[in-house]
Design a protein around this motif. Structure first.
Motif, PDB file in Angstrom:
ATOM      1  N   ASN A 168       0.827  -1.210   0.000  1.00 17.65           N
ATOM      2  CA  ASN A 168       0.000   0.000   0.000  1.00 17.65           C
ATOM      3  C   ASN A 168       0.861   1.260   0.000  1.00 17.65           C
ATOM      4  N   HIS A 211       2.563   1.723  -3.407  1.00 14.34           N
ATOM      5  CA  HIS A 211       1.639   2.267  -4.403  1.00 14.34           C
ATOM      6  C   HIS A 211       1.457   3.775  -4.206  1.00 14.34           C
ATOM      7  N   GLU A 259      -2.619  -7.819  -5.744  1.00  8.77           N
ATOM      8  CA  GLU A 259      -3.172  -6.471  -5.904  1.00  8.77           C
ATOM      9  C   GLU A 259      -4.540  -6.385  -5.230  1.00  8.77           C
ATOM     10  N   THR A 260      -4.813  -5.255  -4.585  1.00  4.37           N
ATOM     11  CA  THR A 260      -6.112  -5.042  -3.957  1.00  4.37           C
ATOM     12  C   THR A 260      -6.672  -3.695  -4.410  1.00  4.37           C
ATOM     13  N   PRO A 261      -7.983  -3.507  -4.321  1.00  7.66           N
ATOM     14  CA  PRO A 261      -8.561  -2.201  -4.670  1.00  7.66           C
ATOM     15  C   PRO A 261      -7.961  -1.066  -3.846  1.00  7.66           C
ATOM     16  N   THR A 262      -7.619  -1.365  -2.594  1.00  9.48           N
ATOM     17  CA  THR A 262      -7.040  -0.330  -1.720  1.00  9.48           C
ATOM     18  C   THR A 262      -5.682   0.136  -2.230  1.00  9.48           C
ATOM     19  N   SER A 263      -4.806  -0.819  -2.569  1.00  5.88           N
ATOM     20  CA  SER A 263      -3.466  -0.448  -3.037  1.00  5.88           C
ATOM     21  C   SER A 263      -3.535   0.321  -4.351  1.00  5.88           C
ATOM     22  N   THR A 264      -4.420  -0.113  -5.249  1.00 11.41           N
ATOM     23  CA  THR A 264      -4.577   0.595  -6.526  1.00 11.41           C
ATOM     24  C   THR A 264      -5.091   2.002  -6.298  1.00 11.41           C
ATOM     25  N   THR A 265      -6.066   2.135  -5.414  1.00  8.42           N
ATOM     26  CA  THR A 265      -6.634   3.450  -5.110  1.00  8.42           C
ATOM     27  C   THR A 265      -5.585   4.378  -4.518  1.00  8.42           C
TER      28      THR A 265
END
Length: 240
Positions: free
Chosen positions: A38, A41, A218-224
């Motif tokens: 996180n 990113h 990969e997670t939505p949080t890390s991408t966000t």
């Protein structure tokens, strides 16, 4: 020059403190793989935005041949540093520290380069220097923690904290060198440094931060968080 150097060093201290904070966190509460991803990113988004918002527009106005040469030297340098770190690891240089030696060498040289870039950007445009210093402070927060985590577990706390402190010293050394060497210089040399710095930072984002971030799912949080970091610096630049 004295005023510029003082200003550059003042803002660079943000990164020095960030490196120590990252190291202290890693010593007393090692972040898990997902948390590291996180942060990586977020840091990647911040650095990418700083390059896109500040360095690339300045580079765009320079002579194309100078930009090409600067970018080529930047990429070649970063690839050379990467190869050096792999050589150190393969040759088992440093004994128990061998696994960490390659990483520490890579980050150490990167800190020196980043420091020079901060110094030059403050000479060219103080506002650009401030944004680059802030962006790199967030990057260095992660790198300070990474340097400590890479060390053997039996390493003493003092030696562990000496790593981020060393990163900070190299960063400050780079700033002083950049200001002293390039003070009063204009034209092609500044263009070369800006293009070189842009390539080095883009390499850091794509081949270091994001590559390491992908070591966990990969997670939505890390991408966000990547886009949050990008938008944060972009908005600061717009409002500045």
């Amino acid at each position: 020059m004295v005023g510029t150097l003082t200003q550059a060093l003042s803002y660079t201290m943000l990164a020095v403190v960030a490196a120590l904070v990252g190291g202290i966190i890693a010593v007393y509460r090692t972040p898990g793989p997902q948390m590291e991803s996180n942060v990586q990113h977020f840091a990647a988004g911040v650095v990418f935005a700083a390059v896109a918002a500040e360095l690339l527009p300045d580079v765009h106005t320079r002579a194309p041949i100078v930009v090409v040469i600067g970018f080529a030297i930047g990429v070649a340098t970063m690839l050379g540093i990467h190869r050096l770190s792999k050589y150190v690891e393969k040759r088992d240089i440093g004994g128990k520290m061998a696994d960490a030696a390659g990483l520490l060498i890579t980050v150490g040289i990167d800190m020196l380069i980043d420091g020079v870039l901060i110094g030059v950007t403050f000479l060219a445009e103080a506002a650009t220097g401030v944004l680059i210093a802030v962006a790199l402070a967030i990057e260095v927060l992660f790198l300070g923690a990474t340097g400590v985590i890479a060390l053997p577990e039996e390493t003493s706390t003092v030696k562990k904290l000496a790593v981020p402190a060393g990163f900070g010293i190299l960063l400050l050394t780079g700033v002083i060198t950049g200001v002293l060497v390039f003070d009063g210089v204009t034209g092609t040399p500044i263009a070369l440094v800006l293009a070189f710095g842009s390539a080095a930072l883009l390499y850091l984002v794509t081949e270091e931060l994001l590559v390491k971030a992908q070591e966990v799912p990969e997670t939505p949080t890390s991408t966000t968080l990547f886009f949050v970091g990008f938008l944060l610096i972009f908005l600061i630049d717009m409002l500045h």
